[in-house]
Motif scaffolding. Structure first.
Motif, PDB file in Angstrom:
ATOM      1  N   ASN A  60       0.820  -1.216   0.000  1.00 18.31           N
ATOM      2  CA  ASN A  60       0.000   0.000   0.000  1.00 18.31           C
ATOM      3  C   ASN A  60       0.850   1.260   0.000  1.00 18.31           C
ATOM      4  N   ARG A  61       2.150   1.121   0.248  1.00 18.75           N
ATOM      5  CA  ARG A  61       3.067   2.258   0.163  1.00 18.75           C
ATOM      6  C   ARG A  61       3.746   2.326  -1.200  1.00 18.75           C
ATOM      7  N   THR A  62       3.241   1.534  -2.146  1.00 17.82           N
ATOM      8  CA  THR A  62       3.801   1.426  -3.499  1.00 17.82           C
ATOM      9  C   THR A  62       5.259   0.981  -3.464  1.00 17.82           C
ATOM     10  N   VAL A  63       5.598   0.172  -2.475  1.00 13.11           N
ATOM     11  CA  VAL A  63       6.943  -0.420  -2.383  1.00 13.11           C
ATOM     12  C   VAL A  63       6.867  -1.840  -2.922  1.00 13.11           C
ATOM     13  N   GLY A  64       7.767  -2.173  -3.823  1.00 12.46           N
ATOM     14  CA  GLY A  64       7.773  -3.502  -4.419  1.00 12.46           C
ATOM     15  C   GLY A  64       8.490  -4.511  -3.538  1.00 12.46           C
ATOM     16  N   TYR A  65       7.879  -5.687  -3.381  1.00 10.97           N
ATOM     17  CA  TYR A  65       8.463  -6.767  -2.591  1.00 10.97           C
ATOM     18  C   TYR A  65       8.570  -8.021  -3.446  1.00 10.97           C
ATOM     19  N   MET A  66       9.598  -8.795  -3.172  1.00 11.67           N
ATOM     20  CA  MET A  66       9.779 -10.087  -3.820  1.00 11.67           C
ATOM     21  C   MET A  66       9.715 -11.181  -2.766  1.00 11.67           C
ATOM     22  N   LYS A  94      11.557  -9.504   0.701  1.00 11.31           N
ATOM     23  CA  LYS A  94      12.323  -8.277   0.789  1.00 11.31           C
ATOM     24  C   LYS A  94      11.874  -7.279  -0.272  1.00 11.31           C
ATOM     25  N   ASP A  95      12.137  -6.011   0.009  1.00 15.88           N
ATOM     26  CA  ASP A  95      11.787  -4.957  -0.934  1.00 15.88           C
ATOM     27  C   ASP A  95      12.814  -4.916  -2.055  1.00 15.88           C
ATOM     28  N   LEU A  96      12.320  -4.579  -3.246  1.00 14.36           N
ATOM     29  CA  LEU A  96      13.168  -4.495  -4.433  1.00 14.36           C
ATOM     30  C   LEU A  96      13.347  -3.047  -4.829  1.00 14.36           C
ATOM     31  N   SER A  97      14.550  -2.714  -5.208  1.00 11.52           N
ATOM     32  CA  SER A  97      14.823  -1.360  -5.685  1.00 11.52           C
ATOM     33  C   SER A  97      14.281  -1.204  -7.100  1.00 11.52           C
ATOM     34  N   PRO A  98      13.562  -0.139  -7.378  1.00  7.96           N
ATOM     35  CA  PRO A  98      13.059   0.071  -8.748  1.00  7.96           C
ATOM     36  C   PRO A  98      14.212   0.404  -9.685  1.00  7.96           C
ATOM     37  N   PRO A  99      14.070   0.094 -10.969  1.00  9.06           N
ATOM     38  CA  PRO A  99      12.944  -0.626 -11.585  1.00  9.06           C
ATOM     39  C   PRO A  99      13.060  -2.134 -11.350  1.00  9.06           C
ATOM     40  N   HIS A 100      11.935  -2.822 -11.405  1.00 14.15           N
ATOM     41  CA  HIS A 100      11.928  -4.265 -11.149  1.00 14.15           C
ATOM     42  C   HIS A 100      12.275  -5.016 -12.431  1.00 14.15           C
ATOM     43  N   SER A 101      13.497  -4.855 -12.848  1.00 14.83           N
ATOM     44  CA  SER A 101      13.975  -5.473 -14.076  1.00 14.83           C
ATOM     45  C   SER A 101      14.451  -6.894 -13.802  1.00 14.83           C
ATOM     46  N   GLY A 102      14.778  -7.598 -14.864  1.00 16.40           N
ATOM     47  CA  GLY A 102      15.279  -8.954 -14.719  1.00 16.40           C
ATOM     48  C   GLY A 102      16.582  -9.007 -13.941  1.00 16.40           C
ATOM     49  N   GLU A 103      17.443  -8.003 -14.129  1.00 20.92           N
ATOM     50  CA  GLU A 103      18.711  -7.982 -13.400  1.00 20.92           C
ATOM     51  C   GLU A 103      18.488  -7.835 -11.895  1.00 20.92           C
ATOM     52  N   THR A 155       3.150 -20.514  -8.882  1.00 24.88           N
ATOM     53  CA  THR A 155       3.744 -19.580  -7.931  1.00 24.88           C
ATOM     54  C   THR A 155       2.766 -19.194  -6.828  1.00 24.88           C
ATOM     55  N   VAL A 156       1.671 -19.928  -6.708  1.00 25.10           N
ATOM     56  CA  VAL A 156       0.657 -19.587  -5.714  1.00 25.10           C
ATOM     57  C   VAL A 156       1.231 -19.633  -4.307  1.00 25.10           C
ATOM     58  N   ALA A 157       2.165 -20.537  -4.055  1.00 26.15           N
ATOM     59  CA  ALA A 157       2.776 -20.623  -2.723  1.00 26.15           C
ATOM     60  C   ALA A 157       3.462 -19.317  -2.355  1.00 26.15           C
ATOM     61  N   SER A 158       4.084 -18.652  -3.331  1.00 26.82           N
ATOM     62  CA  SER A 158       4.707 -17.356  -3.065  1.00 26.82           C
ATOM     63  C   SER A 158       3.677 -16.244  -3.031  1.00 26.82           C
ATOM     64  N   GLU A 159       2.657 -16.325  -3.883  1.00 29.30           N
ATOM     65  CA  GLU A 159       1.630 -15.292  -3.905  1.00 29.30           C
ATOM     66  C   GLU A 159       0.837 -15.258  -2.605  1.00 29.30           C
ATOM     67  N   SER A 160       0.661 -16.423  -1.972  1.00 32.11           N
ATOM     68  CA  SER A 160      -0.090 -16.451  -0.722  1.00 32.11           C
ATOM     69  C   SER A 160       0.600 -15.651   0.363  1.00 32.11           C
ATOM     70  N   ALA A 161       1.926 -15.493   0.255  1.00 33.18           N
ATOM     71  CA  ALA A 161       2.652 -14.689   1.247  1.00 33.18           C
ATOM     72  C   ALA A 161       2.266 -13.224   1.164  1.00 33.18           C
ATOM     73  N   PHE A 162       1.797 -12.775   0.002  1.00 38.07           N
ATOM     74  CA  PHE A 162       1.412 -11.377  -0.136  1.00 38.07           C
ATOM     75  C   PHE A 162       0.154 -11.055   0.661  1.00 38.07           C
ATOM     76  N   SER A 163      -0.674 -12.063   0.894  1.00 37.80           N
ATOM     77  CA  SER A 163      -1.823 -11.850   1.768  1.00 37.80           C
ATOM     78  C   SER A 163      -1.349 -11.540   3.180  1.00 37.80           C
ATOM     79  N   ALA A 164      -0.356 -12.305   3.640  1.00 36.58           N
ATOM     80  CA  ALA A 164       0.225 -12.022   4.954  1.00 36.58           C
ATOM     81  C   ALA A 164       0.915 -10.663   4.953  1.00 36.58           C
ATOM     82  N   GLY A 165       1.614 -10.344   3.853  1.00 38.44           N
ATOM     83  CA  GLY A 165       2.256  -9.043   3.770  1.00 38.44           C
ATOM     84  C   GLY A 165       1.260  -7.906   3.810  1.00 38.44           C
ATOM     85  N   GLY A 166       0.101  -8.092   3.158  1.00 43.96           N
ATOM     86  CA  GLY A 166      -0.932  -7.070   3.197  1.00 43.96           C
ATOM     87  C   GLY A 166      -1.538  -6.903   4.575  1.00 43.96           C
TER      88      GLY A 166
END
Length: 707
Positions: free
Chosen positions: A227-233, A254-263, A638-649
Motif C-alpha cells: 500500500n506504500r507502493t513499495v515492491g516486494y519479492m 524483501k523490498d526491491l529497488s526500482p525498476p523491477h527489471s530482470g537484473e 507460484t501460488v505458494a509465493s503469492e499467498s505470502a502477499f496476503s500475509a504481507g498485506g
C-alpha cells in the motif's frame, strides 16, 4: 509485627528456604497421619485392660480419619486453628469438618502456586476441535515458572497469528493472563518486539539445519506492491524432508529497488540463496509469465551453468506458472463472449443495489422451493473465477429471476432462454478450469504427478468447446485453444516425466493423454521425447550414486578378491571368472524394472500418497526413488509465493505501514515457519473474520440498548 506483615515478609522470603520449610511441614503432617492411623488400628489384645480402654487409644478410635487432600497443605495447632503451610494464613476449624474454604484459599494462594511451579514436569497439549494446536509439542516446565519462556510463547502467538506488537500491552489481555497466572507481568511493546525477532532467528537456525540434509530444492518467486507502493519479492523453497513429506518455506520477503527489471530480480534471488547456503541445491525455479521474469531466469541459468550446478541436465530449470497460463487462457475466452453475459451481470447488479429487492427476491425463491443459502455475487472482470461464481449462483436462481421480473416492472435485465443456455455452457466450461486452478492453488499443494491429468481435463474441455455446433461456444473455445497451444509445450515434458513416476499412471497415461493433446503426426515424437529425457535423467543419477557406492566399497578392505588372496589364493580364478561374467551381462536397471511392472491399482475412494509409495519402495528402486523424490517436489505454480502477499498485506496495513523492511521480512517469514510446524494452519485475523461472517448467533433483543 502484625499477622498480615508476617505473611508479607514470608512471601518475600528466600524461595529455597520456603521450599525446605514446606517440605518439613509436610513431613510433620505425614507423621501426624501415621500416628492417627496407628491409633485407629484395633488392639490385637481381645481383653483390653480398663486403662487402655479409657486412655488416648479409645479417643483415637472415635476420631474420624481425614481423607481430604487439602490437609497435605494445612497444619492444625492446639487452638483448633489451621494455617497454610505456604503463606501461614490461619483459619478456624469448622465443626462439620468441611474444607471448602481451605480449597478456595489454595486456588488464590500465590505462595502455593510458586511451590507448584517448582515441580518439574510437562503440560500436555491435547488437540482441540479446530486442530490449531502445535503438533506433539507439550510445554516442558523445567523447575519453576519461567517468565522468559512466557515471553517466548507470547512472541510465537504474535508472529504466528500476525498480531500487532501492541497486543502484549492490551489491558484486557493482561487481565486475562493475570487471572490464569498471578505471576504474569505485562510486557512492553519494545520488549516483545525484540523477543519476536529472537524467536524468528531461532526458527531460521533450525531451518538452515534442515536444508543441510536436503539434496534438492525448488524455488517459486513472485513480486508484489504494498500500500506504500513499495515492491516486494517473495521467494519460497519447496523440498521433501527426511520423512518424505512435501514441505515449503518462505525464505525471503524483501523490498526491491526500482525498476523491477530482470537484473534486479535475479540479483535478489542469488543473494537470498547464498545467505541460506543452498546455491548448490537449486533444481528449478517457477516464475510467472512477465518478461522481466523471463530475463531473470535466463541470467540465473547462466550463473548456475558457470558454476556447473545446473541440475536435471537443465531440462526443467525455468518453469512457467501454470496458474497464470490458465488465467490467460480463460481471459481470452471470456473476452470473446463478454457481450453475451451482460444481461446476467446487470440483473444481479440491480438486485444487489437494494436490500428490499433482495428480500423480495428471496421470498420468491422460497415460494418456488429454491434454497436461499447461496448469495448473489457480482463478478470482477479481471478475475474469471468471480465470473464463474456469479453465473453458477444466477443459474441456481433462474426460476426466481423469472418470478421477480413478473412482479417488478422496472427489472429490464431478465435473460432470455438462449442467454440462460449460453450461461450454462460457459459455467460448465469454467467449472473445469476452476477445479484445476483449485488444485494448483491449494494450501496443501499437490505433487507434480497430478498435473498431467488436470491439464488433460482442461485440454479436453477446450477441444469440446472448439468443436461445438453453436458459434457462441466455438468463439470461446477457439480463443482458449490458441492460447493453450502457445504455452503447453513448455511444461509438457515435466508433467509427462512426473506422471510416469506415478505408479498408477506410468507410460500408459502419457500415451493416452498425448493422443488427445497433440496432433496425430507429433504424438509419437512427444512420447519419445519424454522417454528420452527420463532415461537421460536416470542415467545421470545412476552414474552419481553407483560411483559413490563403489568408492565406499573400495574403502572396505574386508571384502573382494584382494582380501581372499592372502588366505584363499585358490579362489582368485573363481572371482576373476565371476567379474568377467558380470561385465558381459547387463542387468535391468531400476527404471526398466519399474516400467515393466504392471500399474499400481489403487481405489479412487481413498487418497493416494505417491511420496509414501516411493518411501516404501525405496529399497527396491534405490536410484529411481531418488530421482522421483527430486522430480515430485517441483511446483508448477507460484501460488505458494503469492499467498505470502496476503500475509504481507495484513502486516503492512494502513496502521503498520511504517515498519522497517527487515522487520516485515522477519514477521512474514517467521509466521510462515511457525505455522508450518503446526499440525493444522493457525488462524490469523483474516481467517477469523471470514469465519465470523458465517456465524449465526441469536442475540436477545432485551440485551440490546436500542432507543
Amino acid at each position: 509485627m502484625s499477622q498480615s506483615q508476617q505473611s508479607t515478609a514470608g512471601a518475600e522470603g528466600n524461595e529455597n528456604e520456603f521450599q525446605v520449610s514446606s517440605e518439613s511441614d509436610e513431613s510433620e503432617t505425614e507423621a501426624e497421619q501415621q500416628t492417627n492411623e496407628q491409633a485407629e488400628t484395633p488392639n490385637p489384645n481381645p481383653n483390653p485392660t480398663p486403662s487402655s480402654a479409657e486412655g488416648d487409644g479409645s479417643q483415637a478410635l472415635k476420631k474420624r480419619k481425614r481423607t481430604s487432600k487439602v490437609w497435605k497443605h494445612f497444619k492444625e495447632n492446639s487452638k483448633k486453628e489451621v494455617h497454610c503451610k505456604y503463606c501461614k494464613r490461619c483459619y478456624k476449624t469448622v465443626n462439620s469438618g468441611t474444607t471448602s474454604h481451605l480449597l478456595r484459599h489454595l486456588k488464590s494462594c500465590g505462595k502455593y502456586k510458586r511451590f507448584i511451579g517448582n515441580t518439574s514436569g510437562l503440560i500436555p497439549i491435547n488437540e482441540s476441535g479446530d486442530g490449531a494446536v502445535e503438533a506433539a509439542s507439550p510445554l516442558w516446565m523445567n523447575g519453576k515458572w519461567d517468565p522468559m519462556k512466557d515471553r517466548e510463547l507470547l512472541a510465537n502467538v504474535i508472529v504466528g497469528h500476525e498480531l500487532p506488537f501492541l497486543f502484549a500491552e492490551y489491558s484486557l489481555f493482561h487481565k486475562y493472563m493475570k487471572y490464569n497466572n498471578p505471576l504474569h507481568q505485562k510486557v512492553s511493546r519494545t520488549t516483545i518486539t525484540k523477543e519476536c525477532i529472537k524467536v524468528v532467528e531461532s526458527e531460521k537456525d533450525k531451518l538452515k539445519k534442515v536444508f543441510q540434509n536436503v539434496d534438492r530444492i525448488s524455488l517459486t518467486s513472485d513480486c508484489w506492491t504494498s500500500n506504500r507502493t513499495v515492491g516486494y519479492m517473495c521467494l519460497t523453497a519447496h523440498y521433501i524432508d527426511e520423512d518424505w513429506n512435501l514441505q515449503k518455506r518462505i525464505i525471503t520477503f524483501k523490498d526491491l529497488s526500482p525498476p523491477h527489471s530482470g537484473e534486479v530480480i535475479s540479483d535478489a534471488i542469488l543473494e537470498a540463496i547464498r545467505k541460506w547456503g543452498i546455491e548448490d541445491k537449486i533444481g528449478t525455479i517457477t516464475l510467472d509469465n512477465a518478461s522481466s521474469n523471463d530475463k531473470a531466469a535466463g541470467l540465473l541459468r547462466l550463473s548456475f551453468e558457470a558454476r556447473d550446478r545446473l541440475h536435471f541436465l537443465g531440462y526443467f530449470f525455468h518453469i512457467r506458472c501454470c496458474a497464470h497460463i490458465l488465467n490467460l487462457v480463460v481471459q481470452d475466452g471470456i473476452n470473446k463472449i463478454e457481450k453475451y453475459l451482460s444481461a446476467v451481470r446487470e440483473g444481479v447488479k440491480y438486485l444487489k443495489k437494494s436490500e428490499g429487492r433482495l428480500v423480495k427476491f428471496g421470498e420468491i425463491a422460497t415460494q418456488l422451493g429454491i434454497s436461499t443459502k447461496r448469495a448473489l455475487c457480482i463478478d470482477v472482470k479481471t478475475r474469471w473465477n468471480s465470473t464463474y461464481h456469479m453465473l453458477d449462483v444466477a443459474i441456481h436462481y433462474k426460476k426466481a429471476f423469472k418470478g421477480y421480473a413478473l412482479r417488478d416492472f422496472n427489472f429490464e435485465w431478465l435473460p432470455e432462454d438462449v442467454q440462460w443456455d449460453q450461461a450454462e455452457k460457459v459455467c460448465k466450461l469454467l467449472a473445469v478450469f476452476c477445479a484445476t486452478t483449485k488444485i494448483f492453488s491449494g494450501t496443501s499443494y499437490p505433487t507434480s504427478n497430478l498435473f498431467l491429468v488436470e491439464i488433460f481435463n482442461v485440454k479436453l474441455a477446450i477441444c469440446q468447446a472448439y468443436e461445438a455446433d453453436d458459434v457462441f461456444t466455438q468463439e470461446m473455445g477457439a480463443a482458449m485453444y490458441m492460447k493453450f497451444e502457445k504455452y503447453w509445450g513448455e511444461v509438457n515434458v515435466l508433467m509427462a516425466v512426473a506422471a510416469i513416476l506415478d505408479p498408477r499412471l506410468k507410460m500408459e497415461s502419457v500415451n493416452f493423454v498425448f493422443k488427445i493433446v497433440y496432433s496425430g503426426y507429433e504424438v509419437q515424437s512427444r512420447v519419445d521425447e519424454a522417454k528420452h529425457k527420463l532415461r537421460a535423467l536416470y542415467d545421470m543419477y545412476a552414474r552419481k550414486y553407483v560411483s559413490s557406492s563403489e568408492s565406499t566399497e573400495s574403502t572396505d578392505s574386508s571384502s573382494g578378491p584382494s582380501s581372499l588372496a592372502a588366505t584363499d589364493s585358490h579362489l582368485i580364478d573363481v572371482w576373476q571368472h565371476m567379474e568377467t561374467t558380470w561385465s558381459n551381462g547387463q542387468a535391468d536397471s531400476d527404471l526398466d524394472n519399474y516400467l515393466k511392472e504392471a500399474v499400481f491399482q489403487h481405489r479412487k475412494t481413498t487418497p493416494f500418497d505417491v511420496l509414501k509409495w516411493w518411501k516404501t519402495n525405496a529399497i527396491r528402486y534405490h536410484i529411481l526413488s531418488k530421482l522421483a523424490r527430486d522430480i515430485l517436489c517441483i511446483p508448477i505454480s507460484t501460488v505458494a509465493s503469492e499467498s505470502a502477499f496476503s500475509a504481507g498485506g495484513r502486516i503492512l496495513d494502513d496502521y503498520r505501514s511504517s515498519l522497517k523492511e527487515d522487520v516485515v521480512e522477519s514477521l512474514v517469514c517467521g509466521g510462515d515457519w511457525i505455522r508450518a510446524n503446526m499440525r493444522a494452519e493457525l488462524q490469523t485475523l483474516q481467517h477469523a473474520a471470514n469465519v465470523e461472517e458465517d456465524l449465526n448467533v441469536q442475540i436477545p433483543m432485551s440485551q440490546l440498548n436500542i432507543n
